[in-house]
Motif scaffolding. Sequence first.
Motif, PDB file in Angstrom:
ATOM      1  N   GLY A 186       0.775  -1.225   0.000  1.00 45.18           N
ATOM      2  CA  GLY A 186       0.000   0.000   0.000  1.00 45.18           C
ATOM      3  C   GLY A 186       0.811   1.282   0.000  1.00 45.18           C
ATOM      4  O   GLY A 186       0.237   2.370  -0.113  1.00 45.18           O
ATOM      5  N   ARG A 187       2.137   1.165   0.101  1.00 41.94           N
ATOM      6  CA  ARG A 187       2.994   2.354   0.108  1.00 41.94           C
ATOM      7  C   ARG A 187       3.906   2.332  -1.122  1.00 41.94           C
ATOM      8  O   ARG A 187       4.705   1.413  -1.269  1.00 41.94           O
ATOM      9  CB  ARG A 187       3.837   2.419   1.370  1.00 41.94           C
ATOM     10  N   PRO A 188       3.806   3.324  -2.002  1.00 39.90           N
ATOM     11  CA  PRO A 188       4.697   3.358  -3.164  1.00 39.90           C
ATOM     12  C   PRO A 188       6.137   3.628  -2.724  1.00 39.90           C
ATOM     13  O   PRO A 188       6.395   4.459  -1.841  1.00 39.90           O
ATOM     14  CB  PRO A 188       4.161   4.523  -4.005  1.00 39.90           C
ATOM     15  N   ALA A 189       7.073   2.927  -3.352  1.00 40.36           N
ATOM     16  CA  ALA A 189       8.494   3.099  -3.038  1.00 40.36           C
ATOM     17  C   ALA A 189       9.284   3.188  -4.330  1.00 40.36           C
ATOM     18  O   ALA A 189       9.055   2.426  -5.268  1.00 40.36           O
ATOM     19  CB  ALA A 189       9.004   1.939  -2.192  1.00 40.36           C
ATOM     20  N   LEU A 190      10.227   4.114  -4.353  1.00 41.11           N
ATOM     21  CA  LEU A 190      11.118   4.281  -5.488  1.00 41.11           C
ATOM     22  C   LEU A 190      12.377   3.452  -5.238  1.00 41.11           C
ATOM     23  O   LEU A 190      13.028   3.596  -4.205  1.00 41.11           O
ATOM     24  CB  LEU A 190      11.480   5.763  -5.657  1.00 41.11           C
ATOM     25  N   LEU A 191      12.714   2.598  -6.198  1.00 42.18           N
ATOM     26  CA  LEU A 191      13.879   1.731  -6.096  1.00 42.18           C
ATOM     27  C   LEU A 191      14.924   2.115  -7.134  1.00 42.18           C
ATOM     28  O   LEU A 191      14.586   2.416  -8.280  1.00 42.18           O
ATOM     29  CB  LEU A 191      13.487   0.265  -6.318  1.00 42.18           C
ATOM     30  N   MET A 192      16.189   2.072  -6.729  1.00 39.15           N
ATOM     31  CA  MET A 192      17.292   2.294  -7.663  1.00 39.15           C
ATOM     32  C   MET A 192      18.580   1.803  -7.021  1.00 39.15           C
ATOM     33  O   MET A 192      18.620   1.527  -5.814  1.00 39.15           O
ATOM     34  CB  MET A 192      17.415   3.780  -8.031  1.00 39.15           C
ATOM     35  N   HIS A 193      19.639   1.686  -7.830  1.00 39.55           N
ATOM     36  CA  HIS A 193      20.928   1.321  -7.244  1.00 39.55           C
ATOM     37  C   HIS A 193      21.462   2.482  -6.426  1.00 39.55           C
ATOM     38  O   HIS A 193      21.941   2.304  -5.304  1.00 39.55           O
ATOM     39  CB  HIS A 193      21.931   0.936  -8.328  1.00 39.55           C
ATOM     40  N   GLY A 194      21.420   3.681  -6.993  1.00 40.78           N
ATOM     41  CA  GLY A 194      21.804   4.876  -6.248  1.00 40.78           C
ATOM     42  C   GLY A 194      23.012   5.614  -6.765  1.00 40.78           C
ATOM     43  O   GLY A 194      23.287   6.743  -6.344  1.00 40.78           O
ATOM     44  N   ASP A 195      23.769   5.022  -7.689  1.00 45.01           N
ATOM     45  CA  ASP A 195      24.960   5.721  -8.171  1.00 45.01           C
ATOM     46  C   ASP A 195      24.615   6.964  -8.964  1.00 45.01           C
ATOM     47  O   ASP A 195      25.397   7.916  -9.022  1.00 45.01           O
ATOM     48  CB  ASP A 195      25.860   4.787  -9.004  1.00 45.01           C
ATOM     49  N   ASN A 196      23.415   7.001  -9.560  1.00 44.87           N
ATOM     50  CA  ASN A 196      23.006   8.192 -10.305  1.00 44.87           C
ATOM     51  C   ASN A 196      22.655   9.362  -9.398  1.00 44.87           C
ATOM     52  O   ASN A 196      22.389  10.469  -9.862  1.00 44.87           O
ATOM     53  CB  ASN A 196      21.829   7.865 -11.227  1.00 44.87           C
ATOM     54  N   LEU A 197      22.679   9.131  -8.072  1.00 48.28           N
ATOM     55  CA  LEU A 197      22.416  10.208  -7.117  1.00 48.28           C
ATOM     56  C   LEU A 197      23.688  10.912  -6.658  1.00 48.28           C
ATOM     57  O   LEU A 197      23.619  11.934  -5.971  1.00 48.28           O
ATOM     58  CB  LEU A 197      21.704   9.644  -5.881  1.00 48.28           C
ATOM     59  N   CYS A 198      24.850  10.371  -7.021  1.00 41.95           N
ATOM     60  CA  CYS A 198      26.135  10.900  -6.523  1.00 41.95           C
ATOM     61  C   CYS A 198      26.659  12.003  -7.444  1.00 41.95           C
ATOM     62  O   CYS A 198      27.736  11.887  -8.053  1.00 41.95           O
ATOM     63  CB  CYS A 198      27.147   9.767  -6.379  1.00 41.95           C
ATOM     64  N   LEU A 199      25.914  13.085  -7.533  1.00 43.67           N
ATOM     65  CA  LEU A 199      26.214  14.134  -8.505  1.00 43.67           C
ATOM     66  C   LEU A 199      27.507  14.885  -8.200  1.00 43.67           C
ATOM     67  O   LEU A 199      28.105  15.491  -9.102  1.00 43.67           O
ATOM     68  CB  LEU A 199      25.053  15.128  -8.559  1.00 43.67           C
ATOM     69  N   ASP A 200      27.950  14.866  -6.951  1.00 43.94           N
ATOM     70  CA  ASP A 200      29.157  15.609  -6.593  1.00 43.94           C
ATOM     71  C   ASP A 200      30.442  14.874  -6.971  1.00 43.94           C
ATOM     72  O   ASP A 200      31.518  15.475  -6.952  1.00 43.94           O
ATOM     73  CB  ASP A 200      29.169  15.913  -5.089  1.00 43.94           C
ATOM     74  N   ASP A 201      30.329  13.602  -7.302  1.00 45.53           N
ATOM     75  CA  ASP A 201      31.493  12.830  -7.751  1.00 45.53           C
ATOM     76  C   ASP A 201      31.577  12.973  -9.271  1.00 45.53           C
ATOM     77  O   ASP A 201      31.175  12.096 -10.034  1.00 45.53           O
ATOM     78  CB  ASP A 201      31.349  11.367  -7.342  1.00 45.53           C
ATOM     79  N   HIS A 202      32.107  14.099  -9.711  1.00 46.19           N
ATOM     80  CA  HIS A 202      32.095  14.436 -11.138  1.00 46.19           C
ATOM     81  C   HIS A 202      32.888  13.432 -11.970  1.00 46.19           C
ATOM     82  O   HIS A 202      32.500  13.106 -13.100  1.00 46.19           O
ATOM     83  CB  HIS A 202      32.629  15.849 -11.342  1.00 46.19           C
ATOM     84  N   GLU A 203      33.997  12.940 -11.430  1.00 47.47           N
ATOM     85  CA  GLU A 203      34.804  11.963 -12.164  1.00 47.47           C
ATOM     86  C   GLU A 203      34.015  10.679 -12.411  1.00 47.47           C
ATOM     87  O   GLU A 203      34.007  10.144 -13.513  1.00 47.47           O
ATOM     88  CB  GLU A 203      36.081  11.650 -11.385  1.00 47.47           C
ATOM     89  N   TYR A 204      33.333  10.221 -11.361  1.00 45.76           N
ATOM     90  CA  TYR A 204      32.545   8.993 -11.541  1.00 45.76           C
ATOM     91  C   TYR A 204      31.384   9.220 -12.504  1.00 45.76           C
ATOM     92  O   TYR A 204      31.084   8.358 -13.343  1.00 45.76           O
ATOM     93  CB  TYR A 204      31.996   8.474 -10.210  1.00 45.76           C
ATOM     94  N   MET A 205      30.695  10.335 -12.395  1.00 47.59           N
ATOM     95  CA  MET A 205      29.552  10.588 -13.267  1.00 47.59           C
ATOM     96  C   MET A 205      29.960  10.625 -14.730  1.00 47.59           C
ATOM     97  O   MET A 205      29.226  10.154 -15.611  1.00 47.59           O
ATOM     98  CB  MET A 205      28.854  11.886 -12.861  1.00 47.59           C
ATOM     99  N   ALA A 206      31.154  11.165 -15.021  1.00 45.50           N
ATOM    100  CA  ALA A 206      31.654  11.159 -16.394  1.00 45.50           C
ATOM    101  C   ALA A 206      31.930   9.732 -16.853  1.00 45.50           C
ATOM    102  O   ALA A 206      31.616   9.352 -18.000  1.00 45.50           O
ATOM    103  CB  ALA A 206      32.915  12.010 -16.496  1.00 45.50           C
ATOM    104  N   PHE A 207      32.545   8.934 -15.976  1.00 50.18           N
ATOM    105  CA  PHE A 207      32.799   7.523 -16.290  1.00 50.18           C
ATOM    106  C   PHE A 207      31.481   6.782 -16.518  1.00 50.18           C
ATOM    107  O   PHE A 207      31.347   5.981 -17.449  1.00 50.18           O
ATOM    108  CB  PHE A 207      33.581   6.870 -15.150  1.00 50.18           C
TER     109      PHE A 207
END
Length: 240
Positions: A108-129
């Motif tokens: 009865g409760r909606p939940a958003l699921l993800m791995h989470g690496d797309n949330l690490c916006l401050d790690d610019h090197e990783y986001m480019a990779f």
Amino acid sequence: MPQTLFISDLHLDRERPQILALFERFLHEQAREADALYILGDLFEYWIGDDDDAPHLGGVAAALRSLTEAGVPVYFAHGNRDFLLGEDFAARTGMRLLAEETVVDLYGRPALLMHGDNLCLDDHEYMAFRDMVRDGTWQQAFLARPLASRRAEAEAMRAKSRENGRMKSPEITDVSPRAVEDALRRHGVDLLIHGHTHRPAIHVLTVDSRQCQRVVLADWYETGGMLRVTPEGMKLETVG
């Protein structure tokens, strides 16, 4: 009692046979009592293609197949280590692949699921990779290479990732609060479940005057961890 289980960041690898054994035991025991099992990425230390013939993968595939054949649905979201896991392996195990961001109903409760690496916006090197390796052209070229070449490249990437992780501050490698708020707002939910950061906790935050929760799953380096969700609530627990 109805229950849904969530795990992530197992990083299964032949170099850690005790964790391989723990995972297979988990699938044969605790997971059998679940309504569903969600694996939110980084099930494997790395994935070089569904044609990988590494011996330890056969046991994992068989254990997953046994669980799905027993009637427990298993859902898999790609992580930053196993983003190349494809339909062939999913068919072999009976797993169902999820989109990068998926909303499910938890009693009865909606939940958003993800791995989470797309949330690490401050790690610019990783986001480019991440942008590079998620590109279809890059993936097609990588998968066309011989297995030995792909394995060597994956080992090199793993070594570099470990080195980079030691050099970066915890703030950089954690999720961006803005990205979390945007994701909750975008999907109109008040619960987010993810892995990736290896910092298990249940966080409470406010988004647009709504009280929300962000659940971070544990890794499986020393022991196992899971989130158990029932109609009465949720709890982070140790496995093994």
